[in-house]
Write a protein that holds these residues in place. Structure first.
Motif, PDB file in Angstrom:
ATOM      1  N   ALA A   1       0.718  -1.017   0.181  1.00  0.00           N
ATOM      2  CA  ALA A   1      -0.073  -0.180   0.132  1.00  0.00           C
ATOM      3  C   ALA A   1       0.799   1.190   0.075  1.00  0.00           C
ATOM      4  N   LEU A   2       2.099   1.157   0.840  1.00  0.00           N
ATOM      5  CA  LEU A   2       2.839   2.564   0.805  1.00  0.00           C
ATOM      6  C   LEU A   2       3.738   2.459  -0.499  1.00  0.00           C
ATOM      7  N   ALA A   3       3.846   1.359  -1.383  1.00  0.00           N
ATOM      8  CA  ALA A   3       4.606   1.516  -2.546  1.00  0.00           C
ATOM      9  C   ALA A   3       3.363   2.089  -3.456  1.00  0.00           C
ATOM     10  N   SER A   4       2.392   1.893  -3.319  1.00  0.00           N
ATOM     11  CA  SER A   4       1.307   2.448  -4.265  1.00  0.00           C
ATOM     12  C   SER A   4       1.128   3.911  -4.039  1.00  0.00           C
ATOM     13  N   VAL A   5       1.117   4.276  -2.746  1.00  0.00           N
ATOM     14  CA  VAL A   5       1.194   5.610  -2.567  1.00  0.00           C
ATOM     15  C   VAL A   5       2.245   6.546  -3.104  1.00  0.00           C
ATOM     16  N   GLN A   6       3.373   5.687  -2.991  1.00  0.00           N
ATOM     17  CA  GLN A   6       4.549   6.415  -3.631  1.00  0.00           C
ATOM     18  C   GLN A   6       4.452   6.621  -5.087  1.00  0.00           C
ATOM     19  N   SER A   7       3.941   5.379  -5.706  1.00  0.00           N
ATOM     20  CA  SER A   7       3.950   5.469  -7.266  1.00  0.00           C
ATOM     21  C   SER A   7       2.968   6.758  -7.637  1.00  0.00           C
ATOM     22  N   THR A   8       1.647   6.766  -6.922  1.00  0.00           N
ATOM     23  CA  THR A   8       0.613   7.895  -7.237  1.00  0.00           C
ATOM     24  C   THR A   8       1.453   9.218  -7.262  1.00  0.00           C
ATOM     25  N   LEU A   9       2.225   9.271  -6.039  1.00  0.00           N
ATOM     26  CA  LEU A   9       2.834  10.727  -5.656  1.00  0.00           C
ATOM     27  C   LEU A   9       3.823  10.970  -6.910  1.00  0.00           C
ATOM     28  N   SER A  10       4.358  10.011  -7.212  1.00  0.00           N
ATOM     29  CA  SER A  10       5.511   9.959  -8.486  1.00  0.00           C
ATOM     30  C   SER A  10       5.046  10.288  -9.815  1.00  0.00           C
ATOM     31  N   HIS A  11       3.706   9.896  -9.800  1.00  0.00           N
ATOM     32  CA  HIS A  11       3.026  10.038 -11.024  1.00  0.00           C
ATOM     33  C   HIS A  11       2.219  11.458 -11.260  1.00  0.00           C
ATOM     34  N   VAL A  12       2.373  12.141 -10.281  1.00  0.00           N
ATOM     35  CA  VAL A  12       1.791  13.776 -10.460  1.00  0.00           C
ATOM     36  C   VAL A  12       2.681  14.373 -11.804  1.00  0.00           C
ATOM     37  N   PRO A  13       1.737  14.517 -12.641  1.00  0.00           N
ATOM     38  CA  PRO A  13       2.415  15.208 -13.998  1.00  0.00           C
ATOM     39  C   PRO A  13       3.055  16.307 -13.677  1.00  0.00           C
ATOM     40  N   ARG A  14       4.482  16.370 -14.524  1.00  0.00           N
ATOM     41  CA  ARG A  14       5.157  17.430 -14.572  1.00  0.00           C
ATOM     42  C   ARG A  14       5.068  18.133 -15.672  1.00  0.00           C
ATOM     43  N   ARG A  15       5.032  19.374 -15.975  1.00  0.00           N
ATOM     44  CA  ARG A  15       4.564  19.935 -17.194  1.00  0.00           C
ATOM     45  C   ARG A  15       5.508  19.759 -18.165  1.00  0.00           C
ATOM     46  N   ASN A  16       6.691  19.406 -18.189  1.00  0.00           N
ATOM     47  CA  ASN A  16       7.647  19.335 -19.225  1.00  0.00           C
ATOM     48  C   ASN A  16       8.353  17.841 -19.254  1.00  0.00           C
ATOM     49  N   ARG A  17       7.913  16.854 -18.581  1.00  0.00           N
ATOM     50  CA  ARG A  17       8.395  15.543 -18.386  1.00  0.00           C
ATOM     51  C   ARG A  17       7.818  14.693 -19.336  1.00  0.00           C
ATOM     52  N   LEU A  18       8.855  13.798 -20.078  1.00  0.00           N
ATOM     53  CA  LEU A  18       8.662  12.615 -20.755  1.00  0.00           C
ATOM     54  C   LEU A  18       9.398  11.616 -20.692  1.00  0.00           C
ATOM     55  N   TRP A  19       9.241  10.646 -19.994  1.00  0.00           N
ATOM     56  CA  TRP A  19      10.158   9.551 -19.657  1.00  0.00           C
ATOM     57  C   TRP A  19       9.494   8.149 -20.323  1.00  0.00           C
ATOM     58  N   LEU A  20      10.414   7.832 -21.319  1.00  0.00           N
ATOM     59  CA  LEU A  20      10.213   6.450 -22.167  1.00  0.00           C
ATOM     60  C   LEU A  20      10.829   5.496 -21.804  1.00  0.00           C
ATOM     61  N   THR A  21      10.284   4.178 -21.791  1.00  0.00           N
ATOM     62  CA  THR A  21      10.924   3.108 -21.981  1.00  0.00           C
ATOM     63  C   THR A  21      10.691   2.114 -23.088  1.00  0.00           C
ATOM     64  N   MET A  22      11.646   1.771 -23.965  1.00  0.00           N
ATOM     65  CA  MET A  22      11.385   0.750 -25.082  1.00  0.00           C
ATOM     66  C   MET A  22      12.352  -0.060 -25.398  1.00  0.00           C
ATOM     67  N   THR A  23      12.038  -0.726 -26.477  1.00  0.00           N
ATOM     68  CA  THR A  23      13.169  -1.943 -27.019  1.00  0.00           C
ATOM     69  C   THR A  23      14.038  -1.005 -27.749  1.00  0.00           C
ATOM     70  N   GLN A  24      15.457  -1.545 -27.861  1.00  0.00           N
ATOM     71  CA  GLN A  24      16.440  -0.959 -28.295  1.00  0.00           C
ATOM     72  C   GLN A  24      16.381  -0.906 -29.777  1.00  0.00           C
ATOM     73  N   ALA A  25      15.514  -1.937 -30.449  1.00  0.00           N
ATOM     74  CA  ALA A  25      15.185  -1.679 -31.993  1.00  0.00           C
ATOM     75  C   ALA A  25      14.383  -0.263 -32.144  1.00  0.00           C
ATOM     76  N   LEU A  26      13.423  -0.063 -31.345  1.00  0.00           N
ATOM     77  CA  LEU A  26      12.742   0.873 -31.594  1.00  0.00           C
ATOM     78  C   LEU A  26      13.468   2.335 -31.399  1.00  0.00           C
ATOM     79  N   ALA A  27      14.115   2.338 -30.267  1.00  0.00           N
ATOM     80  CA  ALA A  27      15.045   3.544 -29.931  1.00  0.00           C
ATOM     81  C   ALA A  27      16.014   3.785 -31.094  1.00  0.00           C
ATOM     82  N   GLU A  28      16.510   2.688 -31.846  1.00  0.00           N
ATOM     83  CA  GLU A  28      17.894   3.122 -32.734  1.00  0.00           C
ATOM     84  C   GLU A  28      17.169   3.447 -34.120  1.00  0.00           C
ATOM     85  N   HIS A  29      16.055   2.529 -34.424  1.00  0.00           N
ATOM     86  CA  HIS A  29      15.585   2.460 -35.861  1.00  0.00           C
ATOM     87  C   HIS A  29      14.336   3.348 -36.062  1.00  0.00           C
ATOM     88  N   TRP A  30      13.202   3.578 -35.214  1.00  0.00           N
ATOM     89  CA  TRP A  30      12.115   3.844 -35.582  1.00  0.00           C
ATOM     90  C   TRP A  30      11.783   5.293 -35.277  1.00  0.00           C
TER      91      TRP A  30
END
Length: 317
Positions: free
Chosen positions: A77-106
């Protein structure tokens, strides 16, 4: 509400779940001795024994077993609260995770257009192959080659999965590769063993030959093997080999003529997985993140149209 000795309770839960002080220490990022000290602090504070130290490892006492489930639920439950707080939108933030093929080629050829319209943003791109738990991770979006996205995720299907043999036109002419050829014995082949859990994905030439009715008699160990598509594509676009490659990765060199489909469009195998854009269903997207989602979906739709049109042209040629 006051919670004392939170670090000690976390160490206790980790040992109960993982079964050893060493495993708990590795997960938390402290030493084994520090795990023991934190648990001892809890035991002293409440005058109880949580583990018996035995030669085979820590043995939970009845008291530890009594609190085990509630302790795990409380920390979750504490981890869920922390996740909710960390996901408060920041105006200019864009954090992405993806496969290496997508990051390199597309994605890279497309990003300048988006960034030029948005100005300065906090852009971070992670290419770890592991699937992210968006309930705890700080990423805003993931682009993953997966089946149906799991629970707790919002998602948009971007591109279907596909796989086909590719090579240069000169290479195809040199080895007389053409639609209808049923034997590729003696043709230099490149193998790429990138991480992939798609049950329909063909990671080697034996699988493609069997699926396509093509014979190949050669020593597999003589073929070069790579763990990333970039290395395989460099070798292939140099005219030294033929490789199995996803159309998402190889479409740009196919479109501009650096590569061809030597066996024609019918050699394309459509796989069970697709490329999806996913994010936490509990994540309230910022205006920037909404614009990125909509822009990426539009780019994926354009890619799919271009790919379908190009394949149709190849079939008609």
């Amino acid at each position: 509400m006051r919670v004392d000795h939170l670090n000690g309770l976390r160490a206790t839960e980790a040992v109960l779940r993982l079964g050893s002080f060493r495993a708990a220490a590795d997960e938390i990022g402290i030493t084994t001795a520090a795990v023991g000290q934190r648990i001892r602090t809890v035991e002293l504070a409440w005058q109880c024994q949580l583990f018996r130290r035995t030669p085979s490892g820590p043995e939970p006492t009845p008291m530890a077993r009594q609190i085990e489930r509630r302790l795990a639920e409380g920390l979750h439950a504490l981890a869920s609260v922390q996740s909710t707080l960390s996901h408060v939108p920041r105006r200019n933030r864009l954090w992405l995770t993806m496969t290496q093929a997508l990051a390199e080629h597309w994605l890279p050829p497309l990003l300048p257009e988006f960034l030029s319209e948005e100005g300065v943003i906090d852009l971070r791109v992670d290419t770890s192959p592991e699937l992210v738990d968006f309930s705890t991770a700080e990423f805003d979006f993931g682009m993953r080659f997966i089946g149906t996205p799991g629970p707790g995720l919002a998602s948009v299907r971007l591109m279907p999965g596909s796989l086909a043999p590719v090579c240069t036109a000169d290479f195809a002419e040199r080895y007389d590769l053409h639609p209808g050829r049923t034997d590729i014995t003696g043709v230099p082949l490149c193998n790429v063993a990138a991480p992939n859990s798609d049950p329909d994905w063909l990671s080697d030439w034996d699988g493609w030959c069997e699926r396509s009715g093509v014979t190949r008699k050669s020593d597999r160990e003589s073929d070069p093997h790579f763990s990333h598509y970039a290395a395989g594509l460099r070798l292939t676009t140099s005219g030294l080999s033929m490789m199995l490659c996803g159309l998402l990765t190889s479409f740009e060199p196919l479109q501009d003529g650096r590569l061809v489909l030597p066996f024609g469009p019918d050699s394309v195998i459509w796989t069970g997985y697709s490329t999806w854009l996913v994010w936490s269903a509990d994540h309230t997207l910022s205006p920037l993140q909404k614009r990125f989602r909509d822009w990426l979906v539009a780019e994926a739709e354009a890619f799919n149209r271009d790919l379908d049109s190009w394949l149709a042209e190849q079939s008609a040629a």
